[in-house]
Design an enzyme around this catalytic site. Structure first.
Site, PDB file in Angstrom:
ATOM      1  N   CYS A 171       0.808  -1.222   0.000  1.00  0.00           N
ATOM      2  CA  CYS A 171       0.000   0.000   0.000  1.00  0.00           C
ATOM      3  C   CYS A 171       0.841   1.272   0.000  1.00  0.00           C
ATOM      4  CB  CYS A 171      -0.917   0.007   1.225  1.00  0.00           C
ATOM      5  SG  CYS A 171      -2.180  -1.284   1.149  1.00  0.00           S
ATOM      6  N   ASP A 172       0.187   2.337  -0.461  1.00  0.00           N
ATOM      7  CA  ASP A 172       0.597   3.712  -0.247  1.00  0.00           C
ATOM      8  C   ASP A 172       2.061   3.943  -0.605  1.00  0.00           C
ATOM      9  OD1 ASP A 172      -2.043   4.228   0.489  1.00  0.00           O
ATOM     10  OD2 ASP A 172      -1.673   3.473   2.488  1.00  0.00           O
TER      11      ASP A 172
ATOM     12  N   CYS B 263      -6.680  -1.198  -1.275  1.00  0.00           N
ATOM     13  CA  CYS B 263      -8.050  -0.775  -1.589  1.00  0.00           C
ATOM     14  C   CYS B 263      -8.379  -1.003  -3.063  1.00  0.00           C
ATOM     15  CB  CYS B 263      -8.246   0.682  -1.197  1.00  0.00           C
ATOM     16  SG  CYS B 263      -8.157   0.941   0.588  1.00  0.00           S
TER      17      CYS B 263
ATOM     18  N   GLU C 258      -2.001  14.300   0.922  1.00  0.00           N
ATOM     19  CA  GLU C 258      -3.123  13.959   0.048  1.00  0.00           C
ATOM     20  C   GLU C 258      -4.381  14.620   0.594  1.00  0.00           C
ATOM     21  OE1 GLU C 258      -3.549   9.769  -0.219  1.00  0.00           O
ATOM     22  OE2 GLU C 258      -1.869   9.521  -1.605  1.00  0.00           O
TER      23      GLU C 258
ATOM     24  N   SER D 293      -5.157  11.739  -3.434  1.00  0.00           N
ATOM     25  CA  SER D 293      -5.235  10.286  -3.416  1.00  0.00           C
ATOM     26  C   SER D 293      -5.570   9.779  -4.803  1.00  0.00           C
ATOM     27  CB  SER D 293      -6.313   9.849  -2.427  1.00  0.00           C
ATOM     28  OG  SER D 293      -6.665   8.490  -2.626  1.00  0.00           O
TER      29      SER D 293
END
Length: 597
Positions: free
Chosen positions: A154-155, A226, A486, A512
């Site tokens: 993630c991220d 996600c 973000e 985002s």
């Protein structure tokens, strides 16, 4: 027992220590194309103390004779995409052992952007990328590991690991934890962005508290990154496209057994790379970056990919060729083939059913938009990988023909991202044009200026933003934020209120991957550096022309000159700790927000 130099006992001990871990070095020795770095750590009588420490952890002499492979497991209990990574790491280690290596696990930090969103915590997200890269470099170099399998999801964890791979230039395979499944509310596919937008819809009276709760309960039904084409999945897909991830890395769902099989294959494949002496920068070539950019444009990925690809290219020594200008050049000639959430109805699981990234590569190759001769971690070229998977790709495309459009019938003749320039962004700004309503591709309106995300959020909650406005949020760039937050909470609130088709947003911060609408970020130079965005005043007319790639402040030059004379730098928001150090060292967004020195 104490040995004295030259004694029979010492000579016997030295001979035994040398025999315990025989040399495994030299071209062709034991099947390896190049010397193993780890021999410096475990070989010879003088490394008996080092071996003793390994043995304290249960390592055997046989394990120490093998290549030592770092397994970077970013598992934690604060990010849903990482909570299951122990299972992935276990499978990777199994693969390494099956192929004759010794896996050695270590970990790094991670920030969940969704949980950090909308408050001070988000200032730490982008800076964590540098900590991740630095920590992997530190552990790998301190212990002279022979190869790496990196397990992100993630991220900023995925780009941080890719930066480390480029910097270290070792045999490396990346295998992510895989995407989350989409949620479902009464037959409607939902995701995390749906919940953020639901907050705005609730504030506007468009849904009830009960409906918002139902979204909250259903939107994130499994572990994984996600489910839309947000930043995490964008970067995992691009890892596959650039050649450092095996086919399937970007799209196999986190909850499928195929993800564990992929992890085992990654463990086995890194051993093949070690044997062949095939290193990360042998794969991370200029042509590979161009391929990744083409896939980026075809998928309509997150604007954050621009920051991260620039930073990875910098680590690979390609910072002078992988630039904003190149990114826009690729966008102008690459058609957008997919509309994935938030730009459209499909999720990563749908893309996987349609053949995944390999199917996108196949379509781009058919249209002449990528280089099929580029090498990948499979040890084969892109074209060879596609030839081996041709039948499967064709069957998948026929089954889910709604997900990936043919090259002749794209959603748009241009890619999902665009780079804008003008007197408001002389060094560039970035927008996810594939997620902009057609009515907002060109827009003029009065500026509503805010010097922080919090001030803008309050104005939106209080209903002070009107249709036609251009919301300007400044002093949120890499240095000014610091950390370049973000702003999904803001863009989602506007979308939830139905204003994403009527209001534009411009910032020196970022968005985002779940953001949609006319949201233009990465404005460079940033306000903290005295960029023109610092000179905007309430009521100034701003013109946005995304097809024309222009972002203009309609204020006379002499007036801007007067404002420039009056402008004073703002005091730094952070004066202690990591963020203060980060603010002093970080470069502009248009260069990837990398650290100087």
């Amino acid at each position: 027992m104490t040995f004295q130099q030259g004694t029979t006992a010492e000579r016997a001990t030295q001979a035994e220590a040398t025999k315990t871990v025989p040399p495994v070095t030299g071209t062709g020795t034991n099947g390896f194309a190049a010397p193993l770095r780890s021999r410096e750590v475990v070989e010879g009588f003088h490394r008996a103390p080092h071996r003793s420490l390994f043995k304290a952890m249960g390592y055997t002499d046989e394990e120490l004779r093998r290549p030592l492979i770092g397994v970077m497991n970013s598992r934690n209990e604060i990010i849903p995409g990482h909570v299951h990574l122990d299972n992935i790491a276990r499978a990777v280690c199994d693969g390494i052992r099956m192929a004759g290596g010794t896996p050695i696990q270590f970990g790094v930090i991670g920030v969940d952007d969704g949980i950090a969103m909308g408050h001070r915590g988000m200032r730490f997200s982008l800076p964590s990328r540098e900590l991740i890269a630095d920590s992997i470099e530190t552990v790998t170099e301190a212990h002279q590991l022979d190869g790496l399998v990196l397990i992100p999801n993630c991220d900023k964890i995925t780009p941080g690991m890719l930066m480390a791979a480029a910097r270290l230039n070792l045999p490396t395979v990346v295998v992510s934890g895989g995407p989350m499944m989409a949620g479902n509310v009464y037959g409607r596919a939902v995701n995390l962005a749906t919940v953020f937008e639901g907050v705005g819809a609730f504030q506007a009276g468009r849904i009830t508290a009960e409906e918002l709760f139902e979204l909250e309960e259903a939107a994130c039904p499994t572990c994984g990154s996600c489910s839309g084409m947000f930043t995490a999945n964008s970067m995992n897909c691009l890892t596959e496209a650039i050649g450092l991830g095996l086919p399937g890395n970007g799209t196999i769902p986190a909850v499928e057994a195929a993800r564990l099989r992929l992890a085992k294959q990654a463990g086995m494949q890194v051993m093949e790379l070690v044997r062949r002496g095939l290193r990360a920068r042998d794969i991370l070539t200029e042509a590979a970056f161009r391929n990744a950019l083409a896939v980026d444009m075809a998928l309509g990925c997150s604007t954050n990919t621009v920051l991260h690809l620039l930073a990875i290219a910098h680590e690979a020594g390609l910072g002078d060729v992988i630039t904003l200008d190149l990114i826009d050049e690729v966008s102008r000639c690459t058609p957008q083939l997919c509309k994935l959430a938030p730009a459209g109805p499909h999720h990563i699981q749908d893309l996987h059913q349609a053949g995944g990234i390999q199917a996108v590569l196949a379509e781009l190759l058919r249209g002449g938009h990528i280089d099929g001769s580029v090498l990948t971690v499979t040890g084969r070229t892109v074209a060879e990988n596609l030839a081996a998977a041709e039948r499967r790709i064709l069957r998948a495309r026929a089954w889910r023909s709604d997900v990936i459009r043919p090259i002749e019938e794209p959603h748009s003749p241009e890619g999902g991202l665009a780079v804008l320039r003008g007197n408001l962004a002389p060094d560039g700004a970035v927008v996810k044009q594939g997620a902009v309503d057609p009515a907002m591709l060109r827009h003029r309106g009065p500026a509503r200026v805010f010097d922080s995300e919090e001030d803008a959020a309050a104005a939106i909650r209080q209903g002070r933003i009107r249709p036609g406005d251009v919301v300007v949020i400044r002093y949120e760039g890499p240095r000014g934020g610091p950390g370049m937050r973000e702003m999904l909470a803001i863009t989602a609130a506007l979308a939830g209120m139905g204003l994403d088709r009527e209001v534009a947003l411009i910032t020196d911060g970022r968005f985002s991957g779940a953001t949609r609408g006319a949201s233009i970020g990465h404005v460079s130079p940033e306000a903290a550096a005295g960029g023109p965005i610092a000179l905007v005043e309430d009521g100034d007319e701003i013109e946005i022309d995304i097809p024309g790639r222009r972002l203009e402040l309609r204020v006379p030059p002499d007036e801007l000159a007067r404002r420039r004379e009056r402008w004073q730098p703002r005091p730094p928001r952070e004066t202690r700790g990591y963020l203060a150090r980060y603010a002093r060292a970080v470069t502009s967004a248009n260069t990837g927000a990398v650290l100087m020195g």
